[in-house]
Design an enzyme around this catalytic site. Structure first.
Site, PDB file in Angstrom:
ATOM      1  N   SER A  73       0.796  -1.322  -0.075  1.00 14.09           N
ATOM      2  CA  SER A  73      -0.218  -0.034  -0.013  1.00 14.09           C
ATOM      3  C   SER A  73       1.017   1.227  -0.028  1.00 14.09           C
ATOM      4  O   SER A  73       0.237   2.422  -0.053  1.00 14.09           O
ATOM      5  CB  SER A  73      -0.865   0.002   1.342  1.00 14.09           C
ATOM      6  N   LYS A 211       3.293   6.762   4.726  1.00 16.51           N
ATOM      7  CA  LYS A 211       2.032   5.692   4.105  1.00 16.51           C
ATOM      8  C   LYS A 211       2.766   4.369   4.489  1.00 16.51           C
ATOM      9  O   LYS A 211       3.729   4.071   4.278  1.00 16.51           O
ATOM     10  CB  LYS A 211       1.844   5.838   2.701  1.00 16.51           C
ATOM     11  N   THR A 212       1.781   3.545   5.086  1.00 23.04           N
ATOM     12  CA  THR A 212       2.207   2.165   5.436  1.00 23.04           C
ATOM     13  C   THR A 212       1.906   1.074   4.210  1.00 23.04           C
ATOM     14  O   THR A 212       1.008   1.436   3.353  1.00 23.04           O
ATOM     15  CB  THR A 212       1.333   1.709   6.742  1.00 23.04           C
ATOM     16  N   GLY A 213       2.430  -0.115   4.420  1.00 20.43           N
ATOM     17  CA  GLY A 213       2.018  -0.981   3.529  1.00 20.43           C
ATOM     18  C   GLY A 213       2.379  -2.495   4.360  1.00 20.43           C
ATOM     19  O   GLY A 213       2.968  -2.617   5.199  1.00 20.43           O
TER      20      GLY A 213
END
Length: 271
Positions: A73, A211-213
């Site tokens: 993501s 932003k995470t993923g």
């Protein structure tokens, strides 16, 4: 070649020259003590920080920082830029209707606009965005910006989740540096919208963006958080990657940001 295409090529060339010319002189400092934060969380991983003013990297497990992983993501940053630039999303308020398919995350089970979808990391929203952009246009942008290994195998709505696209922490930071500087080929408007959407924390003394993923594949979990922190007239770009075997430990999702913020606090950049 159109004027716009020429402009894209010139911007890309300038950014490549700038990164190449600076990389020979850029300092790189190993910080093995950062490993304590990963050990405390019970996770394997690596961390990379770039100090813009000092032109200096600080790394824990620098070899792993150069290893490529599926962006998961974190690719929503790039996907948003493409959607805005192509007009697929006129702005961050584009609403896509929920198709009533139930998801484990309650926040996904409703209509979404882009601003909420990136905050909630709503996978189905960005899969639909990618389908509307289409493979040809998406491939053009990924190639133009040299995003990761530029491999779009696996399908237009899966290539960044379970397909062939991979990117390293070094490459994540290079991309974020160009986003911050405005030297990507996207318009200033598109970049400004995305920069606003990825604000995680905004205080009187600093602004944290990120932003995470999270990828699950072959019995392994790979977690990301990437972004940058603006504080006291300087910018610090970071990329954190964590790893755990299945099943993921209960702290896996939260540890990405906790590790990152602990390290940033050790530099005196956050309270």
């Amino acid at each position: 070649m159109s004027k716009r295409a020429k402009r894209w090529n010139i911007l890309l060339l300038l950014s490549v020259i700038a990164v190449s010319s600076s990389s020979a002189q850029t300092q790189f400092e190993q910080r093995p003590e950062f490993g304590e934060h990963f050990k405390k969380a019970g996770l394997r991983g690596s961390f990379l920080l770039y100090d813009l003013k000092r032109d200096k990297y600080f790394a824990y497990d620098s070899a792993r920082c150069k290893q490529q992983f599926v962006p998961a993501s974190t690719f929503k940053i790039f996907n948003s830029l493409v959607a805005l630039e192509t007009g697929v999303a006129p702005d961050e308020h584009l609403v896509i209707k929920w198709d009533s398919v139930k998801h484990a995350r309650p926040a996904w089970n409703q209509d979404q606009d882009m601003e909420n979808a990136i905050k909630n990391s709503t996978v189905w929203y960005y899969q639909e965005i990618a389908r509307r952009v289409g493979e040809k246009r998406m491939r053009g942008w990924i190639t133009r910006e040299h995003y990761g290994n530029m491999d779009m195998s696996g399908g237009i709505d899966k290539f960044w989740l379970s397909g062939g696209l991979k990117i390293s922490q070094m490459e994540q930071i290079d991309f974020l540096r160009r986003l911050y500087a405005g030297t990507l080929a996207f318009s200033k408007r598109s970049m400004d919208i995305v920069k606003r959407m990825i604000i995680l924390k905004d205080t009187a003394t600093y602004t944290l963006r990120g932003k995470t993923g999270w990828e699950e594949r072959d019995g392994k979990n790979i977690g990301w958080i990437v972004g940058y922190l603006e504080q006291n007239g300087n910018v610090y770009f970071y990329a954190t990657n964590v790893e755990a075997q299945e099943p993921a430990p209960n702290n896996f999702a939260s540890a990405r940001r906790e590790i990152t913020e602990a390290i940033l606090k050790s530099f005196g950049l956050m309270e």
